[in-house]
Design a protein around this motif. Structure first.
Motif, PDB file in Angstrom:
ATOM      1  N   LEU A  28       0.801  -1.219   0.000  1.00  0.00           N
ATOM      2  CA  LEU A  28       0.000   0.000   0.000  1.00  0.00           C
ATOM      3  C   LEU A  28       0.840   1.278   0.000  1.00  0.00           C
ATOM      4  N   VAL A  29       1.674   1.443   1.001  1.00  0.00           N
ATOM      5  CA  VAL A  29       2.378   2.708   1.196  1.00  0.00           C
ATOM      6  C   VAL A  29       3.320   3.014   0.024  1.00  0.00           C
ATOM      7  N   GLY A  30       4.101   2.056  -0.389  1.00  0.00           N
ATOM      8  CA  GLY A  30       5.045   2.293  -1.484  1.00  0.00           C
ATOM      9  C   GLY A  30       4.351   2.680  -2.772  1.00  0.00           C
ATOM     10  N   ASN A  31       3.327   1.938  -3.145  1.00  0.00           N
ATOM     11  CA  ASN A  31       2.615   2.224  -4.389  1.00  0.00           C
ATOM     12  C   ASN A  31       1.867   3.549  -4.310  1.00  0.00           C
ATOM     13  N   ALA A  32       1.239   3.830  -3.180  1.00  0.00           N
ATOM     14  CA  ALA A  32       0.522   5.103  -3.014  1.00  0.00           C
ATOM     15  C   ALA A  32       1.488   6.280  -3.059  1.00  0.00           C
ATOM     16  N   THR A  33       2.642   6.131  -2.434  1.00  0.00           N
ATOM     17  CA  THR A  33       3.638   7.200  -2.445  1.00  0.00           C
ATOM     18  C   THR A  33       4.153   7.451  -3.856  1.00  0.00           C
ATOM     19  N   MET A  34       4.406   6.378  -4.602  1.00  0.00           N
ATOM     20  CA  MET A  34       4.856   6.558  -5.989  1.00  0.00           C
ATOM     21  C   MET A  34       3.776   7.255  -6.824  1.00  0.00           C
ATOM     22  N   LEU A  35       2.514   6.941  -6.589  1.00  0.00           N
ATOM     23  CA  LEU A  35       1.426   7.589  -7.318  1.00  0.00           C
ATOM     24  C   LEU A  35       1.384   9.086  -7.002  1.00  0.00           C
ATOM     25  N   VAL A  36       1.483   9.436  -5.734  1.00  0.00           N
ATOM     26  CA  VAL A  36       1.477  10.855  -5.346  1.00  0.00           C
ATOM     27  C   VAL A  36       2.673  11.575  -5.967  1.00  0.00           C
ATOM     28  N   LEU A  37       3.830  10.953  -5.913  1.00  0.00           N
ATOM     29  CA  LEU A  37       5.013  11.571  -6.515  1.00  0.00           C
ATOM     30  C   LEU A  37       4.845  11.735  -8.026  1.00  0.00           C
ATOM     31  N   LEU A  38       4.254  10.741  -8.666  1.00  0.00           N
ATOM     32  CA  LEU A  38       4.026  10.834 -10.110  1.00  0.00           C
ATOM     33  C   LEU A  38       3.079  11.987 -10.425  1.00  0.00           C
ATOM     34  N   LEU A  39       2.057  12.177  -9.613  1.00  0.00           N
ATOM     35  CA  LEU A  39       1.143  13.297  -9.834  1.00  0.00           C
ATOM     36  C   LEU A  39       1.847  14.641  -9.654  1.00  0.00           C
ATOM     37  N   THR A  40       2.787  14.711  -8.716  1.00  0.00           N
ATOM     38  CA  THR A  40       3.529  15.970  -8.550  1.00  0.00           C
ATOM     39  C   THR A  40       4.536  16.167  -9.687  1.00  0.00           C
ATOM     40  N   LEU A  49      14.229  17.422 -14.097  1.00  0.00           N
ATOM     41  CA  LEU A  49      14.498  16.467 -13.028  1.00  0.00           C
ATOM     42  C   LEU A  49      14.640  17.204 -11.705  1.00  0.00           C
ATOM     43  N   THR A  50      13.846  16.786 -10.727  1.00  0.00           N
ATOM     44  CA  THR A  50      13.827  17.441  -9.426  1.00  0.00           C
ATOM     45  C   THR A  50      13.952  16.387  -8.329  1.00  0.00           C
ATOM     46  N   TRP A  51      13.835  16.842  -7.099  1.00  0.00           N
ATOM     47  CA  TRP A  51      13.871  15.936  -5.951  1.00  0.00           C
ATOM     48  C   TRP A  51      12.730  14.928  -6.029  1.00  0.00           C
ATOM     49  N   ARG A  52      11.642  15.276  -6.705  1.00  0.00           N
ATOM     50  CA  ARG A  52      10.496  14.367  -6.824  1.00  0.00           C
ATOM     51  C   ARG A  52      10.881  13.104  -7.597  1.00  0.00           C
ATOM     52  N   ASP A  53      11.694  13.294  -8.612  1.00  0.00           N
ATOM     53  CA  ASP A  53      12.141  12.154  -9.418  1.00  0.00           C
ATOM     54  C   ASP A  53      13.052  11.237  -8.605  1.00  0.00           C
ATOM     55  N   ILE A  54      13.953  11.847  -7.857  1.00  0.00           N
ATOM     56  CA  ILE A  54      14.840  11.051  -7.001  1.00  0.00           C
ATOM     57  C   ILE A  54      14.014  10.289  -5.967  1.00  0.00           C
ATOM     58  N   ALA A  55      13.049  10.983  -5.359  1.00  0.00           N
ATOM     59  CA  ALA A  55      12.187  10.345  -4.359  1.00  0.00           C
ATOM     60  C   ALA A  55      11.390   9.199  -4.988  1.00  0.00           C
ATOM     61  N   PHE A  56      10.889   9.392  -6.201  1.00  0.00           N
ATOM     62  CA  PHE A  56      10.127   8.356  -6.899  1.00  0.00           C
ATOM     63  C   PHE A  56      10.953   7.075  -7.037  1.00  0.00           C
ATOM     64  N   TRP A  57      12.192   7.211  -7.501  1.00  0.00           N
ATOM     65  CA  TRP A  57      13.048   6.039  -7.707  1.00  0.00           C
ATOM     66  C   TRP A  57      13.499   5.423  -6.392  1.00  0.00           C
ATOM     67  N   LEU A  58      13.718   6.252  -5.378  1.00  0.00           N
ATOM     68  CA  LEU A  58      14.071   5.712  -4.057  1.00  0.00           C
ATOM     69  C   LEU A  58      12.906   4.936  -3.449  1.00  0.00           C
ATOM     70  N   VAL A  59      11.694   5.448  -3.612  1.00  0.00           N
ATOM     71  CA  VAL A  59      10.513   4.739  -3.096  1.00  0.00           C
ATOM     72  C   VAL A  59      10.319   3.432  -3.860  1.00  0.00           C
ATOM     73  N   LEU A  60      10.571   3.440  -5.161  1.00  0.00           N
ATOM     74  CA  LEU A  60      10.495   2.190  -5.932  1.00  0.00           C
ATOM     75  C   LEU A  60      11.468   1.163  -5.368  1.00  0.00           C
ATOM     76  N   GLY A  61      12.708   1.577  -5.139  1.00  0.00           N
ATOM     77  CA  GLY A  61      13.700   0.659  -4.576  1.00  0.00           C
ATOM     78  C   GLY A  61      13.299   0.158  -3.198  1.00  0.00           C
ATOM     79  N   ALA A  62      12.775   1.053  -2.373  1.00  0.00           N
ATOM     80  CA  ALA A  62      12.345   0.659  -1.026  1.00  0.00           C
ATOM     81  C   ALA A  62      11.166  -0.305  -1.087  1.00  0.00           C
ATOM     82  N   THR A  63      10.253  -0.088  -2.005  1.00  0.00           N
ATOM     83  CA  THR A  63       9.095  -0.972  -2.150  1.00  0.00           C
ATOM     84  C   THR A  63       9.538  -2.375  -2.560  1.00  0.00           C
ATOM     85  N   ILE A  64      10.450  -2.447  -3.499  1.00  0.00           N
ATOM     86  CA  ILE A  64      10.971  -3.746  -3.931  1.00  0.00           C
ATOM     87  C   ILE A  64      11.733  -4.415  -2.793  1.00  0.00           C
TER      88      ILE A  64
END
Length: 114
Positions: A28-40, A49-64
């Motif tokens: 739940l949390v990882g996928n929801a966070t990636m969705l919110v980041l994608l919307l931003t 490329l901003t901090w949002r992109d870095i956060a998106f990829w870090l959340v992907l790695g953390a989710t996996i």
């Protein structure tokens, strides 16, 4: 099922609360966070490329990583309630990474919000 099966790792064995948090993290949390980041990301200029992109990829790695921890440490299961196998973990990793890469690329390419 008798008490011996519950305590010896049977299918209905009690799991620690930390295992529940790990499972909620990747489900739940990882996928929801990636969705919110994608919307931003959609609100930013194309290919900026901003901090949002870095956060998106870090959340992907953390989710996996949480998915792998769930499977190896907490006897995680698949969505069909089968034990997670190395093959199912590989399939999950590849599918999530491919979907994330596609959505991120589309999000960078097409600005529909803002």
């Amino acid at each position: 099922m008798n008490d011996a099966n519950r305590t010896s790792g049977g299918k209905n064995a009690a799991q620690p609360v930390s295992g529940c948090f790990v499972r909620l993290g990747w489900l739940l949390v990882g996928n929801a966070t990636m969705l919110v980041l994608l919307l931003t990301i959609l609100q930013q200029p194309s290919w900026s490329l901003t901090w949002r992109d870095i956060a998106f990829w870090l959340v992907l790695g953390a989710t996996i990583a949480l998915r792998h921890i769930d499977a190896k440490r907490f006897c995680g299961t698949t969505m069909e309630d089968e034990p997670a196998t190395p093959r199912s973990l590989r399939r999950y990793t590849i599918a999530l990474a491919a979907a994330a890469a596609l959505l991120w690329t589309l999000g960078q390419s097409f600005k529909v919000l803002g």
